[in-house]
Structure formats: C-alpha cells, structure tokens
Design a protein around this motif. Structure first.
Motif, PDB file in Angstrom:
ATOM      1  N   GLY A 105       0.775  -1.230   0.000  1.00 46.11           N
ATOM      2  CA  GLY A 105       0.000   0.000   0.000  1.00 46.11           C
ATOM      3  C   GLY A 105       0.807   1.281   0.000  1.00 46.11           C
ATOM      4  O   GLY A 105       0.231   2.371  -0.007  1.00 46.11           O
ATOM      5  N   LEU A 106       2.134   1.200   0.007  1.00 46.67           N
ATOM      6  CA  LEU A 106       2.929   2.413  -0.056  1.00 46.67           C
ATOM      7  C   LEU A 106       2.858   2.988  -1.467  1.00 46.67           C
ATOM      8  O   LEU A 106       2.833   2.231  -2.445  1.00 46.67           O
ATOM      9  CB  LEU A 106       4.393   2.132   0.305  1.00 46.67           C
ATOM     10  N   SER A 107       2.828   4.297  -1.550  1.00 48.49           N
ATOM     11  CA  SER A 107       2.818   4.954  -2.860  1.00 48.49           C
ATOM     12  C   SER A 107       4.209   4.844  -3.477  1.00 48.49           C
ATOM     13  O   SER A 107       5.183   4.513  -2.797  1.00 48.49           O
ATOM     14  CB  SER A 107       2.447   6.434  -2.693  1.00 48.49           C
ATOM     15  N   TYR A 108       4.315   5.176  -4.753  1.00 45.70           N
ATOM     16  CA  TYR A 108       5.614   5.160  -5.425  1.00 45.70           C
ATOM     17  C   TYR A 108       6.584   6.096  -4.701  1.00 45.70           C
ATOM     18  O   TYR A 108       7.753   5.776  -4.515  1.00 45.70           O
ATOM     19  CB  TYR A 108       5.464   5.580  -6.893  1.00 45.70           C
ATOM     20  N   ALA A 109       6.079   7.274  -4.303  1.00 48.57           N
ATOM     21  CA  ALA A 109       6.930   8.246  -3.609  1.00 48.57           C
ATOM     22  C   ALA A 109       7.406   7.696  -2.269  1.00 48.57           C
ATOM     23  O   ALA A 109       8.575   7.866  -1.890  1.00 48.57           O
ATOM     24  CB  ALA A 109       6.172   9.553  -3.405  1.00 48.57           C
ATOM     25  N   GLU A 110       6.509   7.027  -1.534  1.00 55.42           N
ATOM     26  CA  GLU A 110       6.890   6.462  -0.232  1.00 55.42           C
ATOM     27  C   GLU A 110       7.909   5.340  -0.390  1.00 55.42           C
ATOM     28  O   GLU A 110       8.853   5.232   0.384  1.00 55.42           O
ATOM     29  CB  GLU A 110       5.643   5.951   0.505  1.00 55.42           C
ATOM     30  N   VAL A 111       7.717   4.491  -1.409  1.00 50.15           N
ATOM     31  CA  VAL A 111       8.682   3.419  -1.657  1.00 50.15           C
ATOM     32  C   VAL A 111      10.036   4.027  -2.017  1.00 50.15           C
ATOM     33  O   VAL A 111      11.079   3.589  -1.517  1.00 50.15           O
ATOM     34  CB  VAL A 111       8.201   2.485  -2.791  1.00 50.15           C
ATOM     35  N   ALA A 112      10.019   5.058  -2.858  1.00 51.17           N
ATOM     36  CA  ALA A 112      11.266   5.709  -3.271  1.00 51.17           C
ATOM     37  C   ALA A 112      12.002   6.279  -2.070  1.00 51.17           C
ATOM     38  O   ALA A 112      13.218   6.099  -1.921  1.00 51.17           O
ATOM     39  CB  ALA A 112      10.967   6.810  -4.286  1.00 51.17           C
ATOM     40  N   THR A 113      11.279   6.953  -1.183  1.00 55.19           N
ATOM     41  CA  THR A 113      11.893   7.535   0.015  1.00 55.19           C
ATOM     42  C   THR A 113      12.434   6.444   0.919  1.00 55.19           C
ATOM     43  O   THR A 113      13.563   6.520   1.414  1.00 55.19           O
ATOM     44  CB  THR A 113      10.859   8.386   0.780  1.00 55.19           C
ATOM     45  N   ALA A 114      11.637   5.420   1.136  1.00 51.51           N
ATOM     46  CA  ALA A 114      12.025   4.346   2.058  1.00 51.51           C
ATOM     47  C   ALA A 114      13.267   3.596   1.593  1.00 51.51           C
ATOM     48  O   ALA A 114      14.085   3.167   2.402  1.00 51.51           O
ATOM     49  CB  ALA A 114      10.863   3.366   2.246  1.00 51.51           C
ATOM     50  N   LEU A 115      13.408   3.432   0.274  1.00 47.91           N
ATOM     51  CA  LEU A 115      14.521   2.644  -0.253  1.00 47.91           C
ATOM     52  C   LEU A 115      15.614   3.501  -0.912  1.00 47.91           C
ATOM     53  O   LEU A 115      16.502   2.970  -1.570  1.00 47.91           O
ATOM     54  CB  LEU A 115      13.992   1.623  -1.269  1.00 47.91           C
ATOM     55  N   ASP A 116      15.526   4.823  -0.712  1.00 50.69           N
ATOM     56  CA  ASP A 116      16.503   5.745  -1.310  1.00 50.69           C
ATOM     57  C   ASP A 116      16.632   5.531  -2.818  1.00 50.69           C
ATOM     58  O   ASP A 116      17.725   5.398  -3.361  1.00 50.69           O
ATOM     59  CB  ASP A 116      17.884   5.593  -0.644  1.00 50.69           C
ATOM     60  N   MET A 117      15.478   5.482  -3.487  1.00 57.28           N
ATOM     61  CA  MET A 117      15.436   5.327  -4.938  1.00 57.28           C
ATOM     62  C   MET A 117      14.867   6.606  -5.541  1.00 57.28           C
ATOM     63  O   MET A 117      14.208   7.381  -4.848  1.00 57.28           O
ATOM     64  CB  MET A 117      14.516   4.155  -5.337  1.00 57.28           C
ATOM     65  N   SER A 118      15.066   6.790  -6.829  1.00 57.91           N
ATOM     66  CA  SER A 118      14.383   7.899  -7.485  1.00 57.91           C
ATOM     67  C   SER A 118      12.942   7.458  -7.743  1.00 57.91           C
ATOM     68  O   SER A 118      12.710   6.294  -8.076  1.00 57.91           O
ATOM     69  CB  SER A 118      15.072   8.249  -8.804  1.00 57.91           C
ATOM     70  N   PRO A 119      11.980   8.357  -7.553  1.00 56.15           N
ATOM     71  CA  PRO A 119      10.568   7.979  -7.746  1.00 56.15           C
ATOM     72  C   PRO A 119      10.302   7.362  -9.112  1.00 56.15           C
ATOM     73  O   PRO A 119       9.506   6.435  -9.241  1.00 56.15           O
ATOM     74  CB  PRO A 119       9.809   9.301  -7.580  1.00 56.15           C
ATOM     75  N   GLY A 120      10.998   7.838 -10.149  1.00 57.24           N
ATOM     76  CA  GLY A 120      10.781   7.314 -11.491  1.00 57.24           C
ATOM     77  C   GLY A 120      11.222   5.879 -11.681  1.00 57.24           C
ATOM     78  O   GLY A 120      10.758   5.194 -12.585  1.00 57.24           O
ATOM     79  N   SER A 121      12.114   5.396 -10.807  1.00 53.46           N
ATOM     80  CA  SER A 121      12.621   4.030 -10.977  1.00 53.46           C
ATOM     81  C   SER A 121      11.782   2.980 -10.248  1.00 53.46           C
ATOM     82  O   SER A 121      11.946   1.785 -10.458  1.00 53.46           O
ATOM     83  CB  SER A 121      14.073   3.936 -10.487  1.00 53.46           C
ATOM     84  N   VAL A 122      10.854   3.438  -9.393  1.00 49.94           N
ATOM     85  CA  VAL A 122      10.063   2.484  -8.604  1.00 49.94           C
ATOM     86  C   VAL A 122       9.190   1.617  -9.502  1.00 49.94           C
ATOM     87  O   VAL A 122       9.171   0.387  -9.381  1.00 49.94           O
ATOM     88  CB  VAL A 122       9.202   3.211  -7.549  1.00 49.94           C
ATOM     89  N   GLY A 123       8.467   2.238 -10.432  1.00 46.11           N
ATOM     90  CA  GLY A 123       7.582   1.479 -11.325  1.00 46.11           C
ATOM     91  C   GLY A 123       8.346   0.453 -12.135  1.00 46.11           C
ATOM     92  O   GLY A 123       7.915  -0.699 -12.269  1.00 46.11           O
ATOM     93  N   THR A 124       9.500   0.852 -12.651  1.00 44.00           N
ATOM     94  CA  THR A 124      10.331  -0.074 -13.428  1.00 44.00           C
ATOM     95  C   THR A 124      10.795  -1.234 -12.571  1.00 44.00           C
ATOM     96  O   THR A 124      10.756  -2.394 -12.993  1.00 44.00           O
ATOM     97  CB  THR A 124      11.567   0.674 -13.990  1.00 44.00           C
TER      98      THR A 124
END
Length: 200
Positions: free
Chosen positions: A161-180
C-alpha cells in the motif's frame, strides 16, 4: 514479552534493552545515551503497529509471525534516532527486511514441508482447493525469497500500500525508478514460479 497486551502498547521500559546500532541502507543510527529509548516510541507504536504487521504478513502469510516481526522491528526502532518524518518508511523497510530474512530461513527447510494431501486418494473438493491454494501461496513466498533483495523489498512495499513516492523515500530510490523496479520484480517472480513449477 509481547509489546501488545490486550490491545495496549507495553511500557517503554520493556523496549529499553540496549543494543548495537541499527543500520538503514548502510548508514548507522545511534541513540544519544546507552540504554535509552526514544521518547516518541509509544506514540509511533500505536500509530504504525498495524501497518508494520500488515507489511510482514504480506511476506510471511502468518499474522502470528508478522506480530513477532513487528515486535523485533519496534525494539530496533526504540534504539534509533530516525527522524520522525522518516519513521514510516523506516518501519516498512525494516518489517519487509526482517520478514524476508525469516522467509529465506524457512526456504532452507522447504523441501521438508511438502504437502501430505497428494497421498490421500479420497479428498473432499473444498479440502483439495484449500491445499492447492496453500501450496500456491507457499510457492510464491519461496519464489519471492529467491529474488534480489531490492526487487523483493520494492515489490512487497508497493503491494503493502505504499505509494511510489513512499517506496522511493524508504529505499533511497528515485521515484521514477520504482515502477520499473516493480515491473521487473513481478516479471522475475513469474519466471521463478515457472522455473520451479512441478510438471503436471
């Protein structure tokens, strides 16, 4: 001792066991004084407990085991100085990490956990469905444990249930790379399932 007793958080003294520094993405966070617990732990525990259990349960498929993971995660949080704004992501990642570690340990025993249902000749259809369903979930969890850790974490957090932005923040990723990363993880999971599928 359980952190939750009759729906209430345990007193802070229970959580005050001193320990080693807790790492997040290779960075260490330490408490200011040995043996002290962060002052906001009780509030965070009450607010985030269900989410932490939910993340762990998605990986493990067992609420009891997920509650054990949550206890471990909150004990670890109590010894950190993670800023309030990062706590939610930190807890989600810690829950997924801890649950994946437990899942990988269980995978080593997977060969001994074969279902007994195949030995039965007369099986009620509902029971057969339940066994197949349980076996499918077990296969998915075993396949998830085989994925690279970053892919597994991204997949678990996104489907928790985490949003792309939340996943990116949590894992120190760029938001654009989460979907990929999620798409690659789903594809890798399907390949793992197909590779280890038992022939009909």
């Amino acid at each position: 001792m359980d952190l939750v007793q009759h729906g209430r958080a345990a007193p802070a003294a229970v959580l005050a066991a001193p320990g080693a520094p807790v790492a997040r993405d290779g960075r260490e966070r330490r408490v200011a004084a040995e043996g002290r617990v962060r002052a906001d732990l009780d509030v965070i525990f009450r607010r985030e407990y269900r989410r932490v259990v939910s993340v762990a349960a998605r990986v493990l498929g067992s609420r009891d085991q997920a509650e054990d993971v949550a206890q471990e995660v909150f004990l670890a949080l109590g010894r950190t100085t993670v800023p309030e704004g990062e706590v939610r992501g930190w807890l989600s990642v810690a829950a997924a990490h801890t649950a994946l570690n437990l899942l990988r340990a269980k995978r080593r025993r997977a060969s001994r956990e074969e279902t007994v249902a195949a030995a039965e000749h007369t099986v009620v259809s509902d029971v057969a469905d339940a066994v197949v369903s349980r076996d499918e979930r077990r296969r998915v969890r075993v396949a998830l444990a085989r994925l690279p850790r970053k892919q597994a974490l991204t997949l678990v957090l996104r489907h928790s249930g985490l949003s792309y932005a939340e996943v990116a923040t949590a894992l120190d990723m760029s938001p654009g790379s989460v979907g990929t990363t999620v798409r690659r993880a789903e594809s890798a999971l399907r390949k793992e399932l197909n590779r280890h599928a038992t022939p009909e």
